[in-house]
Design an enzyme around this catalytic site. Sequence first.
Site, PDB file in Angstrom:
ATOM      1  N   GLU A 272       0.829  -1.217   0.000  1.00  0.00           N
ATOM      2  CA  GLU A 272       0.000   0.000   0.000  1.00  0.00           C
ATOM      3  C   GLU A 272       0.856   1.257   0.000  1.00  0.00           C
ATOM      4  O   GLU A 272       0.471   2.275  -0.578  1.00  0.00           O
ATOM      5  CB  GLU A 272      -0.966  -0.015   1.186  1.00  0.00           C
ATOM      6  N   GLU A 301      -0.775  -0.447  -9.884  1.00  0.00           N
ATOM      7  CA  GLU A 301      -0.388  -1.725  -9.297  1.00  0.00           C
ATOM      8  C   GLU A 301       1.076  -2.048  -9.565  1.00  0.00           C
ATOM      9  O   GLU A 301       1.728  -2.717  -8.758  1.00  0.00           O
ATOM     10  CB  GLU A 301      -1.290  -2.842  -9.834  1.00  0.00           C
TER      11      GLU A 301
END
Length: 506
Positions: A272, A301
Amino acid sequence: MNKGMRPREAYEWLLTHHKESAYLGSVRALLAWDQRTQIPPKGHAHRAQQVALLTKLLHQRATDPRIGEMLEILEGSEFTQEPTAPEAVNIREWRRAYEKARKIPERLAVELARTTAQAESAWEAARPQNDWAAFKPHLEKVLELTREVAEALGYEREPYDALLDGYEPGETTARLEPIFARLREALVDLLGRIQNAPRRPDTSVLHRHYPRSAQEAFAKAVAARIGYDFEAGRLDPTAHPFAIAIGPGDVRITTRYDENYFSGAFFGTIHEAGHAMYEQGLPAEHWGTPMGEPVSLGIHESQSRMWENMVGRSLGFWRYFFPEAQRHFEALKDVDLEAFHFAVNAVEPSLIRVEADEVTYNLHILLRFELELALLRGELEVADLPEAWNEKMRAYLGLTPPDYRDGVMQDVHWSAGLIGYFPTYTLGNLYAAQFFAKAQEELGDLEAMFAQGEFAPLLEWLREQIHRQGMRYHPRDLVRAVTGEEVSPEPLIRYLNAKFGALYEV
């Protein structure tokens, strides 16, 4: 039509309009963060109404006919002469967003926002109780509305393409299938060799006692060291880890803790933080415009997976951080560095996507991609989803989930209406391998830098090549601009074979 309005005036109007919408969007993001971290159980119904109202206002602003009028003034003007200039990029993306928004009726946008807010809350309550029956009607409603969205947006071949394009501009099922097929073939081959390897890691060291307070302290220290700015963010616990950008100077991350397992919270936090560092690296002067936004979920991502795996699971990374880990955790005092490094890179088919190793992770994504396609095509009903899920788990990973919680209900995405999202995870891995190989080519031995605690060179390279570009390029164009190559599975296949071939001696 605003007759006589000059292009500069039209551009300024659009700039003001979209920045005001961005402020409303940031309020909605803050409400979403609060709902998944802090809200009291009885507050969900009211929150759903708040989110629905904000969505209604944002949809009205996104479909304002004046946007089309201003764009007509600008298109073909001096503002669009240089396609990669910030103004031209903004105009291009404002047009793209306007056309998409106009296709979605306000009723549908509001109903979907309300339904997904309720479905997420239902998922959070039902998953711990393993209560598929309670969650199923919410998912059925979400799927029904998502099909409506796909039909409203339109598509050439697949309803799924209408959804996929919203997360990964320009991508289609037909373009993905050959790439995924090649990757699947290589992964199955590598996994087979690993499973037959005589050398095995001792993963029991990861399942000792790791106090939550120590996990939080260590993860925060590492995230800060690699470049996540805690003056512009925070770390909180949640049911399903996520990163969320509220606005400039406020990009938050979350994780979930298990005191008997090291890797979940730690690598979840680094993952994250990778997302958040992308958001923190976007050009603040362009906030509220496409030039200040991430280009796609796949590129997003690529940042999280690169930091989590290519950096965070490298031997050089742990040469630097392992002594600090041993200071934080009594459980690691008698563990050897190389043994620990092998353990955090263990390859073992598992039930949970977010805890899957690098080799098997994309098989989890292929499973979801294929199920989503079947749902959108009408080949699969929600009621039959658990058994279809279990069948694919057995076929791809040789495992059968013992319950719904760690099977079909493990991800938050479907409750949030994020159908078409999952392929971006595998695209992220593909992009990450290509970017990392290029960074290594230009910067030198990255792992040697990590071993010295030098993470800034890689972060600054990513800032310059990717983060500061905003939406200047669509994903495939960005990959080409940064690496000089087309999107390909081969760099990821080479990386995985080199790394795990060495670890497992296969």
